[in-house]
Design a protein around this motif. Sequence first.
Motif, PDB file in Angstrom:
ATOM      1  N   ALA A  51      53.849  70.682  48.429  1.00  0.00           N
ATOM      2  CA  ALA A  51      55.123  71.031  47.793  1.00  0.00           C
ATOM      3  C   ALA A  51      54.946  71.989  46.621  1.00  0.00           C
ATOM      4  N   GLU A  52      53.807  71.913  45.929  1.00  0.00           N
ATOM      5  CA  GLU A  52      53.544  72.830  44.816  1.00  0.00           C
ATOM      6  C   GLU A  52      52.726  74.044  45.253  1.00  0.00           C
ATOM      7  N   ASN A  53      52.437  74.115  46.550  1.00  0.00           N
ATOM      8  CA  ASN A  53      51.652  75.212  47.105  1.00  0.00           C
ATOM      9  C   ASN A  53      50.287  75.358  46.424  1.00  0.00           C
ATOM     10  N   ARG A  54      49.691  74.210  46.073  1.00  0.00           N
ATOM     11  CA  ARG A  54      48.360  74.246  45.485  1.00  0.00           C
ATOM     12  C   ARG A  54      47.349  74.669  46.541  1.00  0.00           C
ATOM     13  N   PRO A  55      46.319  75.397  46.153  1.00  0.00           N
ATOM     14  CA  PRO A  55      45.361  75.903  47.145  1.00  0.00           C
ATOM     15  C   PRO A  55      44.692  74.767  47.920  1.00  0.00           C
ATOM     16  N   LEU A  56      44.537  74.983  49.219  1.00  0.00           N
ATOM     17  CA  LEU A  56      43.821  74.029  50.071  1.00  0.00           C
ATOM     18  C   LEU A  56      42.330  74.345  50.042  1.00  0.00           C
ATOM     19  N   PRO A  57      41.484  73.352  50.254  1.00  0.00           N
ATOM     20  CA  PRO A  57      40.044  73.634  50.331  1.00  0.00           C
ATOM     21  C   PRO A  57      39.738  74.661  51.418  1.00  0.00           C
ATOM     22  N   ARG A  58      38.823  75.563  51.144  1.00  0.00           N
ATOM     23  CA  ARG A  58      38.470  76.585  52.111  1.00  0.00           C
ATOM     24  C   ARG A  58      37.937  75.944  53.390  1.00  0.00           C
ATOM     25  N   GLY A  59      38.504  76.370  54.519  1.00  0.00           N
ATOM     26  CA  GLY A  59      38.068  75.879  55.815  1.00  0.00           C
ATOM     27  C   GLY A  59      38.776  74.625  56.298  1.00  0.00           C
ATOM     28  N   LEU A  60      39.739  74.107  55.523  1.00  0.00           N
ATOM     29  CA  LEU A  60      40.388  72.847  55.931  1.00  0.00           C
ATOM     30  C   LEU A  60      41.135  73.010  57.248  1.00  0.00           C
ATOM     31  N   GLY A  61      41.842  74.118  57.416  1.00  0.00           N
ATOM     32  CA  GLY A  61      42.646  74.294  58.625  1.00  0.00           C
ATOM     33  C   GLY A  61      41.827  74.257  59.890  1.00  0.00           C
ATOM     34  N   TRP A  62      40.728  75.011  59.928  1.00  0.00           N
ATOM     35  CA  TRP A  62      39.955  75.036  61.171  1.00  0.00           C
ATOM     36  C   TRP A  62      39.089  73.799  61.339  1.00  0.00           C
ATOM     37  N   SER A  63      38.999  72.956  60.284  1.00  0.00           N
ATOM     38  CA  SER A  63      38.176  71.748  60.391  1.00  0.00           C
ATOM     39  C   SER A  63      38.899  70.593  61.062  1.00  0.00           C
ATOM     40  N   LEU A  64      40.202  70.704  61.243  1.00  0.00           N
ATOM     41  CA  LEU A  64      41.006  69.583  61.763  1.00  0.00           C
ATOM     42  C   LEU A  64      41.074  69.633  63.286  1.00  0.00           C
TER      43      LEU A  64
END
Length: 421
Positions: A223-236
């Motif tokens: 909701a606050e658009n805080r940065p996600l850890p690098r690589g989280l998207g492709w790790s799921l």
Amino acid sequence: MVRGSALVAGLALVGGLATTAPAVAAEQVELTAPALTGQYEVGTTDLHLVDRSRPDPWKPDRRREVMATVTYPADRFAHGPQAPWLTPGMSTVIDQFLADKNGLDVPVGSVDWASSKRRAEIGVPVAPGAPKPVVLFSPGFGGPRETYSAIVDDLASRGYVVVSLSHTYESGAVEFPGGRLETALPPGEGPEFMKKALDARVDDSRFVLDQLTKITRGQNPDAENRPLPRGLGWSLDLSKVGAYGHSYGGFTAGETMVHDRRVDAGINLDGAMATAFGYPPGSAYVPGEVTKRGLDRPFLLMGAEGVGEDGKPLEHTHRQPEFDRSWADFWANQRGWKRDLLLRGGSTHMAYSDLQVIVPQLGALVTPEKRKASIGTIDPRRSLAAQRDYIGAFFDLHLRGRDRHLFDGESPRHPNIDFID
């Protein structure tokens, strides 16, 4: 199982009182988290998720908000700040529980939460390699997700992305970004109230899976658009999803599987699967859908010991329907892979929480009577080792197809685990 545990009772009492910082005790204990057993270092990040399509079931004038902690295998060459066991707001709530007569009755401020850290680093990049299976974790009724770090962080160290949830207005407290603390509403009674809580939990779990899907597509649902850890998207790897939980969280895992086929396998840690339990004998019994239907996917029951009102020992297994009929009914209806394990040797319901790590470190501050009531007489190190090993082996088997043969029969490595036929 919702059995009037110390944690649930204590949080119900103090959840609405967390408004001022408690006085600091003369001496404070700096807690040390148990070492991880997997091959990976661990990273962690929080997500503030808002379901704009769903009114909050407890406060219908608001949209439903959920806080989730994502704990994941981390890149071993990257380093960040070590995650606190509890944030300042949550430490105030848990401190009040620990000091309460219905909790551990220790001096206020006995734990140095500012220095007590998890075995996880904040926001570090995800470990490179193939995508990882995803597992949802749900706490016991009234319990916050922060009080289960020992079994959450360890599963992540074994190569899983673990997403633990707090269920807003039912969990003792939920801390949102900026320090906003939403405490539990007064608990209700009866099957209707418990069903409302269960439905909210299942909807939370399914909503979080939807948000994880967005992350795999390159979106950031925070909701606050805080940065996600690098690589989280492709790790799921959302083609391999598990769910587990303690007490009502174990019921949540099973009920979510009934309503969402994205979840492939689940574990119930000592939780009845009914909204009214039929205990003591003669009271109402209202089983859940998972209890009535069973599942066509793998499900593991892990129970604990207890003591009845008559002082006689109880064992939470499907073999004792007079104590928990829901496990017996589920066992008869379960069509997929199933096992029933009993953690014996002096265990209790709350042996599946972080209390088994915290209480021994508080030493003489906790009376023998309070220690026995909270975590039993089992060796907490052996208890935790068994839980971590069987949870990891279950998801290895059913999400990764890796058979460690821990479910072939009782193991000399874990003499406190009995297989219940």
